[in-house]
Write a protein that holds these residues in place. Structure first.
Motif, PDB file in Angstrom:
ATOM      1  N   THR A   1       4.486   6.743  -4.062  1.00 15.96           N
ATOM      2  CA  THR A   1       3.166   6.326  -3.595  1.00 15.96           C
ATOM      3  C   THR A   1       2.572   7.402  -2.715  1.00 15.96           C
TER       4      THR A   1
ATOM      5  N   SER B   1      -0.892   8.148   0.058  1.00 17.22           N
ATOM      6  CA  SER B   1      -2.006   7.582   0.801  1.00 17.22           C
ATOM      7  C   SER B   1      -3.331   8.103   0.249  1.00 17.22           C
TER       8      SER B   1
ATOM      9  N   TYR C   1       5.707   8.800  -0.422  1.00 20.41           N
ATOM     10  CA  TYR C   1       7.029   8.184  -0.367  1.00 20.41           C
ATOM     11  C   TYR C   1       7.605   8.136  -1.773  1.00 20.41           C
TER      12      TYR C   1
ATOM     13  N   ARG D   1      -4.479   0.688  -4.901  1.00 26.11           N
ATOM     14  CA  ARG D   1      -4.480  -0.326  -3.851  1.00 26.11           C
ATOM     15  C   ARG D   1      -5.736  -0.161  -3.006  1.00 26.11           C
TER      16      ARG D   1
ATOM     17  N   SER E   1      -6.664   0.049  -0.158  1.00 31.06           N
ATOM     18  CA  SER E   1      -6.243   0.348   1.203  1.00 31.06           C
ATOM     19  C   SER E   1      -6.000   1.849   1.289  1.00 31.06           C
TER      20      SER E   1
ATOM     21  N   LEU F   1      -3.576   3.013   2.983  1.00 34.98           N
ATOM     22  CA  LEU F   1      -2.157   3.182   3.276  1.00 34.98           C
ATOM     23  C   LEU F   1      -1.297   2.953   2.043  1.00 34.98           C
TER      24      LEU F   1
ATOM     25  N   THR G   1       2.167   1.996  -0.097  1.00 30.01           N
ATOM     26  CA  THR G   1       3.207   0.992   0.023  1.00 30.01           C
ATOM     27  C   THR G   1       4.088   1.003  -1.220  1.00 30.01           C
ATOM     28  N   MET G   2       5.328   0.601  -1.049  1.00 27.88           N
ATOM     29  CA  MET G   2       6.250   0.521  -2.174  1.00 27.88           C
ATOM     30  C   MET G   2       6.182  -0.851  -2.850  1.00 27.88           C
ATOM     31  N   SER G   3       5.448  -1.769  -2.276  1.00 30.69           N
ATOM     32  CA  SER G   3       5.409  -3.133  -2.771  1.00 30.69           C
ATOM     33  C   SER G   3       4.454  -3.289  -3.935  1.00 30.69           C
TER      34      SER G   3
ATOM     35  N   ALA H   1       1.255  -5.471  -3.689  1.00 32.34           N
ATOM     36  CA  ALA H   1       0.164  -4.999  -2.836  1.00 32.34           C
ATOM     37  C   ALA H   1      -0.874  -4.188  -3.599  1.00 32.34           C
ATOM     38  N   TYR H   2      -0.613  -3.915  -4.855  1.00 32.53           N
ATOM     39  CA  TYR H   2      -1.546  -3.121  -5.657  1.00 32.53           C
ATOM     40  C   TYR H   2      -2.510  -4.026  -6.400  1.00 32.53           C
TER      41      TYR H   2
END
Length: 123
Positions: free
Chosen positions: A49, A51, A58, A98, A100, A102, A104-106, A109-110
């Motif tokens: 991912t 930003s 990450y 996403r 956002s 920020l 994320t690996m989740s 959240a996308y």
């Protein structure tokens, strides 16, 4: 937002590939982006991912040191450079966006997902 992934194909172990994901219909620079993959018979998993500003990246442990995520906000495109490919990297690779800044690996959240591009690595 529409995401179009490309660049997959057949590779041999040790080869490199670069995946691209072109975004349209949104303000790309406001979205964190991610790459996920799903191998045959397995759950979809996080790969990498980045930003919105590209300041943070990450990686999954399985690809750390071999894969590099990057983005070009002027071209509305995110990339995944994959080096030293292994047969275990065989999967359909999906890009996701996403709403956002920020990363994320989740997966949950996308907000937007591309259609996937198949990478097959032979030994």
């Amino acid at each position: 937002v529409q995401l179009q992934a490309s660049g997959g194909g057949l590779a041999q172990a040790g080869d490199s590939l670069r995946l691209s994901c072109a975004a349209s219909g949104g303000i790309f620079r406001n979205y964190a982006m991610g790459w996920f993959r799903q191998a045959p018979g397995k759950e979809r998993e996080f790969v990498s991912t980045i930003s919105a500003s590209a300041g943070y990246t990450y990686y999954a442990d399985s690809v750390k040191g071999r894969f590099t995520i990057s983005r070009d906000n002027a071209k509305n495109t995110v990339y995944l450079r994959m080096n030293s490919l292994k047969p275990d990297d065989t999967a359909v690779y999906y890009c996701a966006a996403r709403r956002s800044l920020l990363p994320t690996m989740s997966m949950s959240a996308y907000d937007y997902w591309g259609q996937g591009t198949l990478v097959t690595v032979s030994s």
